[in-house]
Design an enzyme around this catalytic site. Structure first.
Site, PDB file in Angstrom:
ATOM      1  N   SER A   1       0.820  -1.205   0.000  1.00  0.00           N
ATOM      2  CA  SER A   1       0.000   0.000   0.000  1.00  0.00           C
ATOM      3  C   SER A   1       0.862   1.267   0.000  1.00  0.00           C
ATOM      4  O   SER A   1       0.393   2.327  -0.383  1.00  0.00           O
ATOM      5  CB  SER A   1      -0.903   0.014   1.226  1.00  0.00           C
TER       6      SER A   1
ATOM      7  N   CYS B   1       2.853  -6.856   1.964  1.00  0.00           N
ATOM      8  CA  CYS B   1       1.969  -6.127   2.876  1.00  0.00           C
ATOM      9  C   CYS B   1       1.162  -7.172   3.640  1.00  0.00           C
ATOM     10  O   CYS B   1       0.493  -8.008   3.031  1.00  0.00           O
ATOM     11  CB  CYS B   1       1.047  -5.232   2.050  1.00  0.00           C
TER      12      CYS B   1
END
Lengths: 271, 271
Positions: B11, B73
């Site tokens: 992200s 992530c």
């Protein structure tokens, strides 16, 4: 007399400090608060996104028959207020003009101020809207502008630990303290929650300028001048786009209005 | 031999700690990194949004002819990895299985651990994916799970002030310290940046488990087993959806790869 409610919106929780001031000053008005907690923070959004989001929220408030809208967010006030005012026929009240008023009111007081700090989010400080508007209004003092990007996420996490706050306030405001400012404008609606720590760090000789009082004065004047006051209201409706859990916790921690029901608005219903 | 690059995405900035490990372990491979810095943080997004965003990014990487994708992530790995793996025919490597491997590898070491902490974002901890997968893998020790929601925003702000970090680490990890854990899994790709502060606070008797090493091992094994290694590469391409300024500053502060050009990808071009 006009019994329609007043709309108040923010990207999240910060606008609740403004709502609290409005409820205290105008206890017979009805208020509809809208916090876009699903899309918070607006700080990393583009101008186009902020225009779209704030326009969707304003439409929703207008559909709920509000008589005016308070944009209880400095970032939106800096980046999208003229855009919103062009789109809708009801009047908008924004944080920037309230901030300008509070600086001018302080600097024209008997003890003149020549050095005023302005603290806000990155977007607010980068826009330099306060500086431009203060100069246009004839302010001739020195301005010291500073972004404090950690304040909002730490407030929104509900941190109340003294040690954390003292270290974060010192981290952000260390350079500003050295400037020997006379006053500092809280140009973010979250920051009044930190007043105690900011005052404690800068010392009592520095005056904290909170624009919330001026926005409620401006709204009260408008309602009176146009005979739009309500004498029978007093309700507060709270609406968010995200989870109500943290919103409720935040309300209970910092504010007096404690609605048992916070409504969740589906963003797909905003057009 | 396969000279196609390897895709890595996150992200925002956190995945760069994984990229650094991959670049060190596989110096002859080409890497394409994608950081969705415009839509960061993913922590307050719904599952549907995270599926959509990570699917858009994966499509973009596949269009750039990657031979595999590392989901650098933990939040995306917890919430959308099976969804991504169903959609695309190339293999995905996620942080959760790397985290599981690092816990199992520690707890089966001569000095057995029966009490392991897991720290991550709110979404990661709330998903309880690590706990479920560890139990399925036969782990019988005690797990202590804790969300540390302030770590990411403060790292992303580039704060390196010792006083701030010490107070924030103590604030979040105070309760975990009392649990006398033997090891703690860093279940967020940002956290290795804080290793020094976490180790300092918990003490040297607690082992920090960094899954980055295990994800690079898993990828290296796969490339070798399927004869997909590259012997002629070594480039790193950095791509973000938001401003390159803070990304560049972050790269320069913490990492060895310092591209002069970070490309900006318009999110409207992601479908």
């Amino acid at each position: 007399m006009d019994t329609r409610p007043i709309g108040v919106f923010d990207s999240g929780f910060g606008g609740l400090t403004v709502l609290q001031e409005l409820v205290n000053s105008l206890p017979k008005e009805d208020f509809i608060y809208f916090g876009d907690t699903l899309r918070v923070p607006y700080g990393n959004k583009t101008v186009e996104e902020i225009e779209t989001y704030s326009s969707q929220i304003s439409k929703w408030l207008v559909q709920h028959d509000v008589k005016s809208i308070v944009v209880a967010c400095n970032t939106v006030s800096c980046m999208a207020l003229p855009y919103l005012q062009r789109q809708f026929s009801i009047p908008f009240f924004g944080m920037v003009s309230a901030g300008i008023e509070s600086v001018l009111s302080f600097s024209s007081a008997p003890k003149q101020s020549n050095k005023v700090g302005i603290i806000g989010t990155k977007n607010t400080i980068a826009s330099r809207v306060h500086e431009k508007d203060l100069r246009m209004a004839g302010f001739e003092g020195v301005l010291v502008e500073l972004a404090c990007p950690l304040f909002v996420p730490i407030i929104e996490e509900g941190v109340t630990d003294d040690g954390v706050w003292r270290s974060i306030v010192e981290y952000h405001m260390h350079d500003m303290k050295k400037e020997n400012i006379d006053a500092v404008l809280l140009a973010c609606t979250h920051y009044p929650i930190l007043s105690e720590y900011i005052q404690g760090y800068l010392g009592n000789q520095v005056q904290l300028l909170n624009p919330n009082h001026f926005i409620s004065d401006a709204l009260a004047r408008y309602l009176k001048d146009y005979n739009l006051q309500n004498a029978t209201g007093g309700s507060v409706s709270l609406n968010v786009t995200g989870s109500t859990l943290s919103f409720n916790a935040f309300c209970h921690r910092f504010f007096e209005f404690r609605n048992d029901t916070v409504s969740v608005i589906n963003i797909d219903s905003l057009i």
